[in-house]
Design an enzyme around this catalytic site. Sequence first.
Site, PDB file in Angstrom:
ATOM      1  N   ASP A  91       0.817  -1.223  -0.085  1.00  0.00           N
ATOM      2  CA  ASP A  91      -0.162   0.033   0.111  1.00  0.00           C
ATOM      3  C   ASP A  91       0.868   1.118  -0.041  1.00  0.00           C
ATOM      4  O   ASP A  91       2.003   0.991   0.300  1.00  0.00           O
ATOM      5  CB  ASP A  91      -0.908  -0.041   1.267  1.00  0.00           C
ATOM      6  CG  ASP A  91      -2.089   1.000   1.119  1.00  0.00           C
ATOM      7  OD1 ASP A  91      -2.759   0.973   2.079  1.00  0.00           O
ATOM      8  OD2 ASP A  91      -2.144   1.735   0.224  1.00  0.00           O
ATOM      9  N   GLY A  93       0.917   4.268   1.369  1.00  0.00           N
ATOM     10  CA  GLY A  93       1.104   5.057   2.546  1.00  0.00           C
ATOM     11  C   GLY A  93       0.184   6.268   2.901  1.00  0.00           C
ATOM     12  O   GLY A  93       0.048   6.572   3.943  1.00  0.00           O
ATOM     13  N   GLY A  94      -0.496   6.742   1.741  1.00  0.00           N
ATOM     14  CA  GLY A  94      -1.338   7.713   1.934  1.00  0.00           C
ATOM     15  C   GLY A  94      -2.277   7.302   3.128  1.00  0.00           C
ATOM     16  O   GLY A  94      -2.612   8.441   4.025  1.00  0.00           O
ATOM     17  N   GLY A 213     -11.178   4.574   0.067  1.00  0.00           N
ATOM     18  CA  GLY A 213     -12.310   5.402   0.852  1.00  0.00           C
ATOM     19  C   GLY A 213     -13.308   4.529   1.458  1.00  0.00           C
ATOM     20  O   GLY A 213     -14.288   5.040   1.780  1.00  0.00           O
ATOM     21  N   ASP A 263      -7.797  -7.450   1.401  1.00  0.00           N
ATOM     22  CA  ASP A 263      -6.959  -7.295   2.512  1.00  0.00           C
ATOM     23  C   ASP A 263      -7.514  -6.979   3.808  1.00  0.00           C
ATOM     24  O   ASP A 263      -8.527  -5.932   3.779  1.00  0.00           O
ATOM     25  CB  ASP A 263      -5.583  -6.500   2.134  1.00  0.00           C
ATOM     26  CG  ASP A 263      -5.940  -5.011   2.486  1.00  0.00           C
ATOM     27  OD1 ASP A 263      -6.363  -4.333   1.645  1.00  0.00           O
ATOM     28  OD2 ASP A 263      -5.680  -4.843   3.797  1.00  0.00           O
ATOM     29  N   CYS A 301     -13.746 -27.400  12.578  1.00  0.00           N
ATOM     30  CA  CYS A 301     -12.568 -26.482  11.959  1.00  0.00           C
ATOM     31  C   CYS A 301     -11.489 -27.622  11.982  1.00  0.00           C
ATOM     32  O   CYS A 301     -11.130 -27.880  12.899  1.00  0.00           O
ATOM     33  CB  CYS A 301     -12.196 -25.333  12.757  1.00  0.00           C
ATOM     34  SG  CYS A 301     -10.767 -24.375  11.923  1.00  0.00           S
ATOM     35  N   CYS A 303      -8.416 -26.677  11.246  1.00  0.00           N
ATOM     36  CA  CYS A 303      -7.141 -25.960  11.298  1.00  0.00           C
ATOM     37  C   CYS A 303      -6.241 -26.590  12.444  1.00  0.00           C
ATOM     38  O   CYS A 303      -6.627 -27.237  13.414  1.00  0.00           O
ATOM     39  CB  CYS A 303      -7.427 -24.319  11.642  1.00  0.00           C
ATOM     40  SG  CYS A 303      -7.567 -23.883  13.353  1.00  0.00           S
ATOM     41  N   CYS A 306      -7.485 -25.709  16.082  1.00  0.00           N
ATOM     42  CA  CYS A 306      -8.787 -26.395  16.388  1.00  0.00           C
ATOM     43  C   CYS A 306      -8.477 -28.030  16.592  1.00  0.00           C
ATOM     44  O   CYS A 306      -9.279 -28.683  17.282  1.00  0.00           O
ATOM     45  CB  CYS A 306      -9.969 -26.057  15.835  1.00  0.00           C
ATOM     46  SG  CYS A 306     -10.219 -24.498  15.867  1.00  0.00           S
ATOM     47  N   HIS A 332      -5.943 -19.818  13.498  1.00  0.00           N
ATOM     48  CA  HIS A 332      -7.364 -20.320  13.120  1.00  0.00           C
ATOM     49  C   HIS A 332      -7.879 -19.174  12.271  1.00  0.00           C
ATOM     50  O   HIS A 332      -8.553 -19.341  11.436  1.00  0.00           O
ATOM     51  CB  HIS A 332      -8.081 -20.504  14.423  1.00  0.00           C
ATOM     52  CG  HIS A 332      -9.364 -20.535  14.101  1.00  0.00           C
ATOM     53  ND1 HIS A 332     -10.176 -21.419  13.689  1.00  0.00           N
ATOM     54  CD2 HIS A 332     -10.492 -19.582  14.323  1.00  0.00           C
ATOM     55  CE1 HIS A 332     -11.563 -21.026  13.427  1.00  0.00           C
ATOM     56  NE2 HIS A 332     -11.538 -20.001  13.912  1.00  0.00           N
TER      57      HIS A 332
HETATM   58  O1  SAQ Z   1      -8.526   4.477   0.274  1.00  0.00           O
HETATM   59  C1  SAQ Z   1      -7.482   3.912   0.916  1.00  0.00           C
HETATM   60  N1  SAQ Z   1      -6.310   3.980   0.194  1.00  0.00           N
HETATM   61  C2  SAQ Z   1      -5.242   3.637   0.505  1.00  0.00           C
HETATM   62  N2  SAQ Z   1      -5.259   2.341   1.218  1.00  0.00           N
HETATM   63  C3  SAQ Z   1      -6.105   2.422   2.065  1.00  0.00           C
HETATM   64  C4  SAQ Z   1      -6.195   1.336   3.067  1.00  0.00           C
HETATM   65  C5  SAQ Z   1      -7.402   0.971   3.748  1.00  0.00           C
HETATM   66  N3  SAQ Z   1      -7.865   0.198   4.830  1.00  0.00           N
HETATM   67  C6  SAQ Z   1      -8.999   0.578   5.143  1.00  0.00           C
HETATM   68  N4  SAQ Z   1      -9.647  -0.224   6.052  1.00  0.00           N
HETATM   69  C7  SAQ Z   1      -9.181  -1.326   6.798  1.00  0.00           C
HETATM   70  C8  SAQ Z   1      -8.586  -1.075   8.079  1.00  0.00           C
HETATM   71  C9  SAQ Z   1      -8.539  -1.753   9.331  1.00  0.00           C
HETATM   72  C10 SAQ Z   1      -8.167  -1.307  10.266  1.00  0.00           C
HETATM   73  C11 SAQ Z   1      -7.951   0.085  10.391  1.00  0.00           C
HETATM   74  S1  SAQ Z   1      -8.678   0.394   8.739  1.00  0.00           S
HETATM   75  N5  SAQ Z   1      -9.597   1.070   4.164  1.00  0.00           N
HETATM   76  C12 SAQ Z   1      -8.743   1.807   3.474  1.00  0.00           C
HETATM   77  C13 SAQ Z   1      -8.594   2.649   2.495  1.00  0.00           C
HETATM   78  C14 SAQ Z   1      -7.649   3.065   1.846  1.00  0.00           C
HETATM   79 ZN    ZN Z   2      -9.763 -23.482  13.553  1.00  0.00          ZN
END
Ligand code: SAQ
Ligand code: ZN
Length: 369
Positions: A91, A93-94, A213, A263, A301, A303, A306, A332
Site C-alpha cells: 500500500d 502509505g497515503g 475510501g 486485504d 474446523c 485448522c 482447533c 485459526h
Molecule cells: O482509500 C484507501 N487508500 C489507500 N489505502 C487504504 C487502506 C484502507 N484500509 C481500510 N480499512 C481497513 C482498516 C483496518 C483497520 C484500520 S483501517 N480502508 C482503506 C482505504 C484505503
Molecule cells: Zn480452527
Amino acid sequence: MALRFEILKQDGAARLGRLYTPHGVVDTPVFMPVGTQGTVKAMTPEELRALGAQMILANTYHLYLRPGTEIIREAGGLHRFMHWDGPILTDSGGYQVFSLAPLRRLTAEGVIFRSHLDGSEHLFTPEKVVALQEALGSDIAMVLDECPPYPASREEVTAAVARTTAWAERSLAAQSAAQALFGIVQGGVYRDLREQSARELVALDFPGYAIGGLSVGEPKELMYQVLDWTVPLLPPEKPRYLMGVGHPDDIIEAVARGVDMFDCVLPTRLGRHGGALTPFGRLNIRNACYARDFGPLVPGCDCYACQNYSRAYLHHLVRAGEILGLRLLTTHNLHFLLKLTAEIRAAIARGELGLLRARWRERCGGNRT
Ligand SMILES: O=c1[nH]cnc2cc3nc(NCc4cccs4)[nH]c3cc12
Ligand SMILES: [Zn+2]
C-alpha cells in the site's frame, strides 16, 4: 507494466480469475493477509504458505520509517528480506499517513507528515512513493492517494478526488521498473464523485484498480451501495481490489459485486486480542465461560489450533499473555478466511455463489462476522 489477468468463470458479477505476477500465479477472489511491517504478525512464511496464503500485503509507510527502504533494497528487496517468495502488494502509505501520523499537511506536491515513531518530518510525493515501492520490489504497488475520513463533506471529497487523480497521473509518469501500479478510486459516498474518480482513472489505463475510501467506519449497506456504483465502471478485464476488507460477510457481498482482491488486518488483529472467527459470528476466548471448556475452539474446523488444543487451554494462554495463544488464534483466523475464499472460488466455479451467500446470511443472521 501490464499484469496478465484471466477470467476463468463468471457467476453473475462474481469472477473466478488468475492473476499472473512476477512471483507467481494468484487464484482470485483472493484474501491477502496483512504484513504491515514485513511480517504477518506471529506467523512464519512457511506457516502462511501451509495455511493457503497466496499473496500478502505490506505497508510502504511503515517500512519507510523503519527499517527504511534503503536497507530493504540492500537486502535484495522485501521478498528476500522477509523470506516470502510469493507475490507481495504494497500500500502506498497515503492512508497510513492519515490514520497514523500526527500533524500532516496536504499540498499540491504531496503530504508532509511527522513520523508516529519519533516525530521527524517527512514528505511523501506520488513520485517518491513510486520509487519507495520499486525499492521494496513489490509485485503490485499502489499510487499515493487521498482517502477522506468518513463522514466527509462533498467539498472535502471533491478535493480528494481531484488530488487523487492528479497524483495518479504523476505516479504513472514516475514509474521506471516493471512493477504493476494500481489506481485507487475515491469519491466517498457520493455517487457522482465516485463516477468521476473512476472515469478519470480508467482513462489513465492502469493495469488494475483499487476501490479506496471504504472500510473507514461507514455502514455496511453504504459500502455495498458504493460498490454497486463503482465496480461496473471499472474495466472488466482488469483486477479489482477492495482495500481494507474484510469481514467474511463483506468479502462475500463484494465478490458478488465483482471484486477480486481483499486485504484486512481482522484475522491477525482480532487474534491478538483473543478473538476468533466462527461460522456463527465471533467468539472471544478470554471470556470466563471457556475456562473449563475442553472442546475445540471451533467444532468442525480442521485448522492446527482447533485440531490440537482446547478452548480452556487457549483461554489460559491468552489470559496469561503467552505468545503461543496469539499464534494459535491467528492460525485459526487466517485459516478461516483463506478457507472461506477457497470455498468462494469453488462456488463460483460451480455457478453456486448465490447458495454460499444465502447460507452465510441465514447462519449469521444480523450479528457481525
Ligand atoms: O482509500 C484507501 N487508500 C489507500 N489505502 C487504504 C487502506 C484502507 N484500509 C481500510 N480499512 C481497513 C482498516 C483496518 C483497520 C484500520 S483501517 N480502508 C482503506 C482505504 C484505503
Ligand atoms: Zn480452527
